[in-house]
Design a protein around this motif. Structure first.
Motif, short mmCIF file in Angstrom:
data_model
loop_
_atom_site.label_atom_id
_atom_site.label_comp_id
_atom_site.label_asym_id
_atom_site.label_seq_id
_atom_site.Cartn_x
_atom_site.Cartn_y
_atom_site.Cartn_z
N ASN A 154 -86.88 20.93 25.41
CA ASN A 154 -88.18 21.21 26.32
C ASN A 154 -89.29 21.59 25.52
O ASN A 154 -90.23 21.88 26.35
N GLY A 155 -89.36 21.85 24.29
CA GLY A 155 -90.56 21.96 23.50
C GLY A 155 -90.87 23.63 23.61
O GLY A 155 -91.94 23.99 23.33
N LEU A 156 -90.19 24.33 24.07
CA LEU A 156 -90.51 25.90 24.02
C LEU A 156 -89.99 26.45 22.77
O LEU A 156 -90.92 27.41 22.37
N LEU A 157 -89.01 26.02 22.01
CA LEU A 157 -88.63 26.64 20.88
C LEU A 157 -88.91 25.40 19.76
O LEU A 157 -88.62 24.31 20.06
N GLU A 158 -89.01 26.00 18.54
CA GLU A 158 -88.74 25.03 17.42
C GLU A 158 -87.95 25.46 16.23
O GLU A 158 -87.87 26.78 16.00
N GLU A 159 -87.05 24.49 15.74
CA GLU A 159 -86.31 25.03 14.63
C GLU A 159 -86.78 25.29 13.49
O GLU A 159 -87.90 24.60 13.17
N THR A 160 -86.65 26.20 12.93
CA THR A 160 -87.19 26.55 11.48
C THR A 160 -86.47 26.27 10.21
O THR A 160 -86.75 25.72 9.41
N ARG A 161 -85.09 26.66 10.28
CA ARG A 161 -84.22 26.55 9.44
C ARG A 161 -82.51 26.63 9.64
O ARG A 161 -82.35 26.93 10.86
N PHE A 162 -81.80 26.07 8.89
CA PHE A 162 -80.42 26.49 9.20
C PHE A 162 -79.68 26.59 8.05
O PHE A 162 -79.97 26.23 6.95
N GLU A 163 -78.36 27.13 8.06
CA GLU A 163 -77.70 27.67 6.90
C GLU A 163 -76.24 27.89 7.29
O GLU A 163 -75.85 28.02 8.60
N MET A 164 -75.29 27.94 6.57
CA MET A 164 -74.04 28.32 6.83
C MET A 164 -73.85 29.69 6.47
O MET A 164 -74.17 30.25 5.42
N ASP A 165 -73.22 30.52 7.42
CA ASP A 165 -72.90 32.01 7.00
C ASP A 165 -71.75 32.22 6.19
O ASP A 165 -71.09 31.36 5.76
N GLN A 166 -71.52 33.34 5.77
CA GLN A 166 -70.43 33.64 5.03
C GLN A 166 -68.97 33.42 5.58
O GLN A 166 -67.95 32.98 5.04
N THR A 167 -69.02 33.42 7.00
CA THR A 167 -67.64 32.78 7.58
C THR A 167 -67.40 31.61 7.84
O THR A 167 -66.76 30.86 8.67
N GLY A 168 -68.44 30.62 7.31
CA GLY A 168 -68.76 29.36 7.40
C GLY A 168 -69.07 28.70 8.79
O GLY A 168 -68.88 27.63 9.32
N GLN A 169 -69.64 29.83 9.51
CA GLN A 169 -70.33 29.10 10.81
C GLN A 169 -71.73 28.70 10.41
O GLN A 169 -72.56 29.46 9.94
N LEU A 170 -72.20 27.77 11.24
CA LEU A 170 -73.58 27.13 11.32
C LEU A 170 -74.43 28.14 11.89
O LEU A 170 -74.30 28.50 13.14
N ARG A 171 -75.67 28.40 11.28
CA ARG A 171 -76.72 29.29 12.04
C ARG A 171 -77.91 28.48 11.91
O ARG A 171 -78.43 28.05 10.97
N ILE A 172 -78.24 28.34 13.21
CA ILE A 172 -79.65 27.72 13.42
C ILE A 172 -80.57 28.61 13.77
O ILE A 172 -80.54 29.30 14.59
N TYR A 173 -81.79 28.57 12.96
CA TYR A 173 -82.94 29.63 13.36
C TYR A 173 -83.93 28.60 14.19
O TYR A 173 -84.35 27.72 13.72
N TYR A 174 -84.57 29.67 15.14
CA TYR A 174 -85.92 29.02 16.06
C TYR A 174 -86.86 29.74 16.03
O TYR A 174 -86.63 31.02 15.63
#
Lengths: 88, 363
Positions: free
Chosen positions: A52-72
Motif C-alpha cells: 500500500n505504499g507506506l513502506l519500501e523495501e531497502t534490502r534482504f539477507e539470510m541470517d545466521q539461522t538461515g531465515q530470510l530477513r527483509i528490511y524496510y
C-alpha cells in the motif's frame, strides 16, 4: 497505548530501516503479550504496508539461522502518510 | 547483529522471491474466497428471509404490512439483523485473536473514522439497496452490484490517485461485461414486478460498495483487517438498526412499527439460525475482501471478490432451489459461461497474459 499495527508503522518513522525481528524486539516490552506480535503476523503486516505504499523495501539477507530477513524503511511520502493518519 | 550473506546470496534471492509470490497468491486466494463466502451470505440471507416470521411478512402478511413496508422496511431490517449477527461473529473472532482491545483503541483514530465512513456507505446505504433490490428483482441484481470494482477503481484514481493501467482497465471491463451477461438472461423472462426499479436500487449498492472498497482498502493498510471488519460490521449493524430501520418505519407509518418488527425478527428462531449463518459468511466475506484488497491491490482484490456475481446466483440455486425446494432459482447456462469469462478478466487484471509465453526468460 496505540493499536499494535499503528505502533509498527510509527516505529518505521523513527528508524532508518528495520526487519520483522527488529520490530518484535522494539515493541516486545509494550506489546509482548499481543498474539499478533509474532514473526508471521508482523511479516504480513510489513508486506501489506509495502503493497500500500507506506513502506519500501531497502534490502534482504539470510541470517545466521538461515531465515530470510527483509528490511524496510518509511520513505518520505510513506512517513508523511503514517504521521498524518496516526497521531502520537 | 545481521551479519548475513548479503542480498546477492542466491538462497536469499530465492527465499525472497518465494515469499513475495506466496504473499501475492495468498492475497488472490483470500480475495477469491471473499467472493465465494459472499455468495453463501446472499443465499443464507435470502433463505432466512423466507423462514419464521419472515414467511408471514412476505407471504400471507397477517401483520397487515403495507407494500412500502414489505419492500423497504423489511429489506433494511434483513440487512440490520444480518449485520448485527455478523458484528457479533467479528467481535468473537477479535476476542479470540486478542484484538478486541485494539478494536476499541482504533475507533477514535483517523483510520478508524475512515472505516466508519466506509461502513456507513457500504452498510446502511449499499446493503439495504442490495437487499431491497434482491427482494424486488431477484438474484439478477447480484451481477449489477458487481459493477463495484469498476466504481472502486475509478474512485481510487480520483481520491487516492491510484494508477490503473490499460491492462487492468481491460480486465475490469471484461469482468463487468461478464456480470451483466449473468443478469441479462433473466431480464424479460420471469421478471417480477418492479424489477427495473430493483435494478436501479441495486446500482446504488454498487456505488456504495465501490466507495467502501476504495476507502476501506486504504484504511486497512493501517488497520488490521480483522479489526477493520469488526468496526465495519458493528457500525453497519447499529446504523441499520437504529437509523435506517426507524426511518423506513416512520415512512411506513410509525417508528414503533419498526422496533416491533425488529423484536419479532430477532426472536424468530427458525429464521435466526439462517441469519446467524449469513452473518458468519458476511463477516468472513468482508474480512477477506478487505484483507485481499490490502494484499494484492484494490483493483485485483475487488475483481476477485466480484466473482460473487456468479457465486450469489450459484448458492441461491443450491440452497434455495435444490435444498429449499423453492422454484425459480435455477442457473441459466450463460451464467456458467460468464463465470469463465469473469475468471479470464481477473487473470488479465492479475497478470500480463504475455508473461505466460515468456516466463522462462525471467529466470
Amino acid at each position: 497505548m496505540k493499536p499494535l499495527n499503528y505502533a509498527i508503522l510509527k516505529y518505521f518513522t523513527t528508524v532508518k530501516e528495520a526487519c520483522a525481528e527488529d520490530v518484535i524486539e522494539a515493541l516486545k516490552d509494550e506489546y509482548g503479550n499481543f498474539k499478533a506480535l509474532k514473526k508471521d503476523a508482523v511479516v504480513a503486516a510489513l508486506m501489506t504496508a509495502e503493497a500500500n505504499g507506506l513502506l519500501e523495501e531497502t534490502r534482504f539477507e539470510m541470517d545466521q539461522t538461515g531465515q530470510l530477513r527483509i528490511y524496510y524503511h518509511a520513505h518520505e511520502e510513506g512517513a508523511a502518510t503514517i504521521n498524518k493518519y496516526i497521531k502520537d | 547483529m545481521n551479519d548475513g550473506m548479503g542480498a546477492t546470496d542466491p538462497s536469499a534471492v530465492a527465499a525472497k522471491k518465494k515469499l513475495s509470490e506466496q504473499f501475492f497468491k495468498k492475497g488472490v486466494r483470500i480475495a477469491l474466497f471473499s467472493g465465494v463466502t459472499y455468495g453463501l451470505y446472499s443465499a443464507f440471507l435470502t433463505f432466512g428471509m423466507t423462514k419464521g416470521v419472515w414467511s408471514d411478512w412476505y407471504g400471507p402478511n397477517t401483520a397487515g404490512l403495507s407494500t412500502f413496508a414489505i419492500a423497504y422496511l423489511l429489506g433494511a431490517l434483513g440487512g440490520a439483523v444480518n449485520d448485527i449477527c455478523s458484528a457479533i461473529w467479528a467481535m468473537i473472532n477479535a476476542a479470540i485473536k486478542g484484538k478486541f482491545g485494539d478494536f476499541i483503541r482504533c475507533l477514535n483514530t483517523a483510520p478508524g473514522r475512515m472505516m466508519i465512513l466506509a461502513a456507513l456507505a457500504g452498510g446502511p446505504v449499499a446493503s439495504t439497496a442490495y437487499v431491497v433490490g434482491l427482494q424486488m428483482a431477484g438474484s439478477i441484481v447480484t451481477p449489477i452490484t458487481a459493477l463495484c470494482p469498476a466504481i472502486g477503481a475509478i474512485l481510487g484514481r480520483i481520491l487516492f490517485k491510484q494508477k490503473i493501467s490499460k491492462r487492468v482497465t481491460i480486465g475490469i471491463i471484461i469482468c463487468v461485461i461478464a456480470s451483466f451477461l449473468i443478469g441479462s438472461t433473466s431480464i424479460g423472462n420471469d421478471a417480477p414486478d418492479g424489477m427495473f426499479l430493483g435494478l436501479c436500487i441495486a446500482f446504488f449498492a454498487a456505488l456504495g460498495w465501490g466507495f467502501e472498497g476504495c476507502i476501506a482498502g486504504y484504511g486497512t493498510s493501517m488497520i488490521d483487517s480483522e479489526i477493520g471488519i469488526t468496526i465495519r460490521q458493528a457500525t453497519s449493524g447499529l446504523a441499520n438498526l437504529f437509523i435506517l430501520v426507524p426511518i423506513f418505519g416512520k415512512m411506513s407509518g410509525s417508528v414503533k412499527l419498526s422496533f416491533a418488527l425488529a423484536g419479532q425478527a430477532f426472536t424468530s428462531g427458525p429464521a435466526m439460525i439462517w441469519f446467524a449463518l449469513s452473518g458468519l459468511c458476511a463477516f468472513v466475506s468482508f474480512m477477506t475482501w478487505y484483507k485481499g484488497n490490502s494484499m494484492c491491490g484494490a483493483a485485483l482484490g475487488m475483481a476477485c471478490n466480484a466473482t460473487y456475481s456468479f457465486w450469489g446466483p450459484f448458492f441461491c440455486w443450491i440452497i434455495l432451489g435444490i435444498f429449499g425446494g423453492i422454484d425459480g432459482w435455477s442457473l441459466p447456462p450463460i451464467a456458467w459461461i460468464s463465470a469463465i469469462l469473469m475468471m479470464l478478466g481477473i487473470l488479465v487484471i492479475a497478470m500480463n497474459p504475455m508473461d505466460l509465453f515468456r516466463k522462462k526468460e525471467v529466470n
